[in-house]
Design a protein around this motif. Structure first.
Motif, PDB file in Angstrom:
ATOM      1  N   ALA A 156      -3.122   0.007  -9.110  1.00 25.00           N
ATOM      2  CA  ALA A 156      -4.575  -0.599  -8.817  1.00 25.00           C
ATOM      3  C   ALA A 156      -4.587  -1.023  -6.979  1.00 25.00           C
ATOM      4  O   ALA A 156      -3.702  -2.053  -7.275  1.00 25.00           O
ATOM      5  N   ALA A 157      -5.382  -0.664  -6.740  1.00 20.64           N
ATOM      6  CA  ALA A 157      -5.578  -1.580  -5.349  1.00 20.64           C
ATOM      7  C   ALA A 157      -5.440  -2.991  -5.660  1.00 20.64           C
ATOM      8  O   ALA A 157      -6.120  -3.886  -6.559  1.00 20.64           O
ATOM      9  N   LEU A 158      -5.719  -4.037  -4.396  1.00 25.33           N
ATOM     10  CA  LEU A 158      -5.134  -5.028  -4.267  1.00 25.33           C
ATOM     11  C   LEU A 158      -6.937  -5.382  -4.029  1.00 25.33           C
ATOM     12  O   LEU A 158      -8.359  -4.923  -3.143  1.00 25.33           O
ATOM     13  N   GLN A 159      -7.437  -6.495  -4.808  1.00 26.02           N
ATOM     14  CA  GLN A 159      -8.768  -7.952  -4.643  1.00 26.02           C
ATOM     15  C   GLN A 159      -8.517  -8.884  -4.020  1.00 26.02           C
ATOM     16  O   GLN A 159      -9.731  -8.829  -3.302  1.00 26.02           O
ATOM     17  N   GLY A 160      -6.709  -9.249  -3.648  1.00 19.61           N
ATOM     18  CA  GLY A 160      -7.239 -10.169  -3.486  1.00 19.61           C
ATOM     19  C   GLY A 160      -5.793 -11.320  -2.946  1.00 19.61           C
ATOM     20  O   GLY A 160      -4.452 -10.352  -3.704  1.00 19.61           O
ATOM     21  N   VAL A 161      -5.369 -11.717  -2.042  1.00 22.32           N
ATOM     22  CA  VAL A 161      -4.160 -12.560  -2.232  1.00 22.32           C
ATOM     23  C   VAL A 161      -3.654 -12.334  -3.883  1.00 22.32           C
ATOM     24  O   VAL A 161      -2.324 -11.798  -3.428  1.00 22.32           O
ATOM     25  N   GLU A 162      -3.651 -13.240  -4.636  1.00 20.41           N
ATOM     26  CA  GLU A 162      -3.407 -12.920  -5.629  1.00 20.41           C
ATOM     27  C   GLU A 162      -2.457 -11.569  -6.136  1.00 20.41           C
ATOM     28  O   GLU A 162      -1.099 -11.576  -7.334  1.00 20.41           O
ATOM     29  N   HIS A 226      -3.819   2.227  -1.983  1.00 19.14           N
ATOM     30  CA  HIS A 226      -4.223   1.911  -0.324  1.00 19.14           C
ATOM     31  C   HIS A 226      -4.484   1.135  -0.130  1.00 19.14           C
ATOM     32  O   HIS A 226      -6.216   1.076  -0.418  1.00 19.14           O
ATOM     33  N   THR A 227      -4.439   0.359   0.812  1.00 20.81           N
ATOM     34  CA  THR A 227      -5.650  -1.272   0.621  1.00 20.81           C
ATOM     35  C   THR A 227      -5.090  -1.928   2.516  1.00 20.81           C
ATOM     36  O   THR A 227      -4.139  -1.790   2.557  1.00 20.81           O
ATOM     37  N   ASP A 228      -6.480  -1.338   2.922  1.00 18.28           N
ATOM     38  CA  ASP A 228      -6.600  -2.152   4.491  1.00 18.28           C
ATOM     39  C   ASP A 228      -6.926  -3.592   4.033  1.00 18.28           C
ATOM     40  O   ASP A 228      -7.857  -3.926   2.845  1.00 18.28           O
ATOM     41  N   ALA A 286      -6.138  12.993   3.613  1.00 13.15           N
ATOM     42  CA  ALA A 286      -4.864  13.638   2.982  1.00 13.15           C
ATOM     43  C   ALA A 286      -4.344  12.226   1.219  1.00 13.15           C
ATOM     44  O   ALA A 286      -4.359  13.271  -0.142  1.00 13.15           O
ATOM     45  N   MET A 287      -5.093  11.187   1.841  1.00 16.69           N
ATOM     46  CA  MET A 287      -3.988  10.278   0.027  1.00 16.69           C
ATOM     47  C   MET A 287      -5.878  10.713  -0.172  1.00 16.69           C
ATOM     48  O   MET A 287      -5.944   9.826  -1.205  1.00 16.69           O
ATOM     49  N   GLU A 293      -7.000   5.835  -4.775  1.00 18.89           N
ATOM     50  CA  GLU A 293      -7.642   4.689  -4.811  1.00 18.89           C
ATOM     51  C   GLU A 293      -7.369   4.231  -3.859  1.00 18.89           C
ATOM     52  O   GLU A 293      -6.434   3.720  -3.520  1.00 18.89           O
ATOM     53  N   ILE A 294      -8.838   4.327  -2.676  1.00 16.44           N
ATOM     54  CA  ILE A 294      -8.961   3.443  -1.112  1.00 16.44           C
ATOM     55  C   ILE A 294      -9.434   2.352  -0.924  1.00 16.44           C
ATOM     56  O   ILE A 294     -10.647   2.430  -1.762  1.00 16.44           O
TER      57      ILE A 294
END
Length: 347
Positions: A156-162, A226-228, A286-287, A293-294
């Motif tokens: 899964a994509a990042l939600q936070g630093v943790e 992919h997380t920005d 493309a992603m 998941e973006i």
């Protein structure tokens, strides 16, 4: 008394020699380390070569070799150019950690905007001030940056630093790995050609790289998300140069050197950065099309990462100062170069 025939013959001979010099043709062999379908080769390197050939009326032929086809590995590229193994090429100075420490100022967390073109204008100006000595033995054509670095990972994509805690993530440069370490990840420094294989073998859980490199590295298949970060500033960036062997450059006739000169400098650097912006748009599409998941981190989560990024920058300044460099001035001038470049991207 002079011999009219001899004088006429000498004049004709000199004319032929001069004409031959003017018509001198050269072939320049440049190489890079990625797919020819990735953004920089597609939108900058190949068009640059075509422009040089056209403006020299075909007297300069530029051959482009992807995937380091002329030999060596990506971290060796600067020395391959320096030693004349290749006539020119694309270099990531950060692949040789510690060799070009001043360049790292441009790669610090959140230093550059997400526009590769704007960041590249800043990179050229910063390079002229601080890195001229470092690159004095090659002919510098462009100094540029890419677009925003994105966290691509399995799961899964990042939600936070943790969510970064304990992840084995590829980092492209020393500043990037310093940031990943500060975020609780286990950074693994490696050049881009090793990234896909390391992912497929489970050596790493993901890594940071641009949108534009995602398709050619098959990150749609090898990762799930992919997380920005939020905002206008890039999580991290990477510094590049496009350069040629100094002796080869200086051996060119004046008019052919002028062609290289006309395709070097600030606007050429901006062009190289713009290539990444175009590629980022392609890569993200493309992603998205792959169903991965973006995600974009929240403002709060991004603020926490920025605070840790400030700590990385402070540590870096202290380290540079210990090495006899003015770390604070390097950071300040990098920031000033970026501020001057903002808003200059081609619309």
């Amino acid at each position: 008394m002079s011999n009219p025939f001899r004088t006429s013959l000498m004049a004709a001979t000199l004319s032929l020699i001069a004409g031959s010099a003017l018509a001198q043709e050269v072939t320049l062999r440049f190489q890079h380390f990625v797919s020819p379908n990735s953004a920089n080769p597609k939108y900058f390197i190949e068009p640059w070569a075509e422009k040089v050939e056209a403006e020299s009326n075909g007297r300069i032929k530029v051959e482009i070799y992807p995937f380091m086809q002329l030999g060596g590995a990506a971290p060796e590229q600067f020395d391959l150019i320096l030693d004349g193994v290749v006539d020119g090429g694309w270099v990531i100075p950060g692949y040789q950690a510690g060799r070009f420490p001043e360049a790292e100022a441009l790669e610090l967390p959140f230093m550059t905007p997400k526009s590769g073109e704007e960041a590249s204008r800043a990179a050229w100006e910063f390079t002229r001030k601080y890195l001229s000595d470092d690159f004095a033995d090659v002919q510098l054509i462009a100094a540029h940056m890419h677009g925003p670095g994105i966290v691509h990972k399995k799961g899964a994509a990042l939600q936070g630093v943790e969510d970064l805690q304990g992840l084995k993530l590829r980092g492209p440069s020393r500043p990037a790995t310093l940031l990943l370490e500060k975020l609780g990840a286990n950074p693994v420094g490696m050049p881009v050609p090793q990234f896909p294989e390391s992912l497929s073998k489970g050596v790493i859980d993901g890594g940071v790289i641009t949108w534009e490199m995602s398709p050619s590295l098959k990150l749609d298949e090898l990762t799930d998300s992919h997380t920005d970060v939020a905002g206008e500033d890039a999580l991290y960036n990477l510094f590049f140069i496009w350069a040629m062997n100094k002796d080869v450059y200086e051996s060119l006739p004046d008019d052919l050197r002028a062609v290289i000169d006309a395709n070097s400098g600030l606007e050429t650097s901006a062009w190289a950065g713009r290539a990444h912006d175009l590629g980022d748009a392609d890569g993200r599409k493309a992603m998205e099309a792959s169903g991965n998941e973006i995600a974009t981190l929240s403002e709060d989560a991004t603020a926490k990462i920025k605070a840790l990024g400030v700590e990385v920058t402070q540590d870096w300044v202290a380290e540079m100062t210990e090495r006899g460099l003015d770390g604070a001035a390097l950071v300040r001038d990098a920031q000033n170069a970026v501020a001057a470049a903002r808003g200059t991207a081609t619309k």
